[in-house]
Design a protein around this motif. Sequence first.
Motif, PDB file in Angstrom:
ATOM      1  N   ALA A  92       0.818  -1.212   0.000  1.00 42.50           N
ATOM      2  CA  ALA A  92       0.000   0.000   0.000  1.00 42.50           C
ATOM      3  C   ALA A  92       0.852   1.261   0.000  1.00 42.50           C
ATOM      4  N   GLN A  93       1.965   1.232   0.709  1.00 40.50           N
ATOM      5  CA  GLN A  93       2.824   2.408   0.772  1.00 40.50           C
ATOM      6  C   GLN A  93       3.662   2.581  -0.480  1.00 40.50           C
ATOM      7  N   GLY A  94       3.993   1.471  -1.143  1.00 44.06           N
ATOM      8  CA  GLY A  94       4.885   1.536  -2.294  1.00 44.06           C
ATOM      9  C   GLY A  94       6.321   1.307  -1.866  1.00 44.06           C
ATOM     10  N   LEU A 149      -7.233   5.318 -10.580  1.00 46.34           N
ATOM     11  CA  LEU A 149      -6.390   6.279  -9.870  1.00 46.34           C
ATOM     12  C   LEU A 149      -5.986   5.776  -8.490  1.00 46.34           C
ATOM     13  N   GLY A 150      -6.600   4.682  -8.040  1.00 42.36           N
ATOM     14  CA  GLY A 150      -6.242   4.119  -6.745  1.00 42.36           C
ATOM     15  C   GLY A 150      -5.069   3.171  -6.792  1.00 42.36           C
ATOM     16  N   ARG A 151      -4.485   2.978  -7.958  1.00 46.32           N
ATOM     17  CA  ARG A 151      -3.360   2.056  -8.097  1.00 46.32           C
ATOM     18  C   ARG A 151      -2.169   2.516  -7.256  1.00 46.32           C
ATOM     19  N   SER A 152      -1.479   1.572  -6.649  1.00 45.11           N
ATOM     20  CA  SER A 152      -0.322   1.886  -5.817  1.00 45.11           C
ATOM     21  C   SER A 152       0.887   2.226  -6.690  1.00 45.11           C
ATOM     22  N   ALA A 153       1.940   2.705  -6.049  1.00 43.14           N
ATOM     23  CA  ALA A 153       3.158   3.070  -6.774  1.00 43.14           C
ATOM     24  C   ALA A 153       3.769   1.883  -7.494  1.00 43.14           C
TER      25      ALA A 153
END
Length: 444
Positions: free
Chosen positions: A319-321, A358-362
């Motif tokens: 989630a953080q990337g 647009l909710g895709r993680s890094a």
Amino acid sequence: MSMRATMQERMPLGEATAWKARALRELEAGRARLQAMLAPVPEVELMRQHSPLMSPLVWDVAHVANYEEQWLLRALGAPAFTDPAFDAIYDAFRHPRSTRSTLPLLEPEAAWAYATRVREAVRAHLEALPEEGADPLLAGGYVFGMVAQHEQQHAETLAATLQLMTHGEYNPVEPPRHQPGAVPQHEVLIPGGPVHLGGTEAWAYDNERPRHVVDVAPFLLDAHPVTTGDYLVFVESGGYEDPRWWDPRGFAWLQAEGIRHPLFWMPQGQHVWLRRRFSTVEPLPKDEPVQHVSWYEADAYARWAGKRLPTESEWEKAAQGSDGVARGHPWGNDAPTDAHANLGGTRWGPSPVGSHPLGRSADGVFGLVGDVWEWTSSDFQPYAGFRAFPYREYSEVFFGTESKVLRGGAWASAPVAVRNSFRNWDFPIRRQIFAGFRCARDVR
């Protein structure tokens, strides 16, 4: 360390002041949602116990008001509205859900009137409170955030109760279903390395603290949650009859309860399935994340697929990337919109995978926030250095090996109570909650 020092560590610089507008906005949003959800429900159904797993709907109305009275009035020096003996009726720890219908509950009109009186007093009291001071409950408006999140969490609980309701009808109005293009499942490599677990946001709960660093080995994570169509293959291939895939305790539970598929699924014959969603019976949507599955069911599917459930550290790492940038949500620090995630209870069910690009993680992982809570393999345990605040019964009494951690929030979760660091938990047999999962795999 003083409690004041501890609370100063609870927030980034600048969040100690100017919290009142946010507090009032979130309180009013929660109340408006609660009222809109229950407005179509007849009084007799508000008073009825629809399942031993859930309270009568009217209990939740008075409970959130009583909780608000205790924490936003009495705890902050305002006079009480009620005799403290009244607190016992709406004490979630004193009375199991299965017995609450036997209590002398306020009837709906009186419960709403009580909630209105409390809220009016809270608005007036809020104006008189200092923006900052020595009281740790007010640091960053923490106690107001706690109460706002609590009411929204009960709105999610009410949605689960309404789904279980079989008396009368409940047909919520919702926007058109998303129609994304086909989004095939694939795995995303999450590089290993350190991850900062936990929250520093002013309204983060005690179980999210203290923020700390752990190392995570590289792993592969499904780009999307497991869909209903994916899970149907497991069901139809005999997955519920084969003990090889099941935790022994889970298989014993399965056999004892006669469970052969997820909750609310309705087999109609060979390869024909329906589901009940509130009062609507509809074809099983194969492109949505599967929901209403227990941890045991999620774990069994993962084993059958040759994978496993992610740990909560792995989930938060994803989630953080992996680029080291601090993010409150997988996409960054912007507040969620419908383009980011399916949250807030407006859609009354998961969206098809790929609906919120647009909710895709890094690292390229989709849907980590919203749609369904995601089971992890982790037991609900305290972080090293945990300190209960402001009361033990929110988190501390639930720590142990009996509950599993869920992450990410569901379609019924409010944005105010969803962030990368938020930790939910429940027993591994729970299915009425809006829970699904995604799979992980070790890098070989």
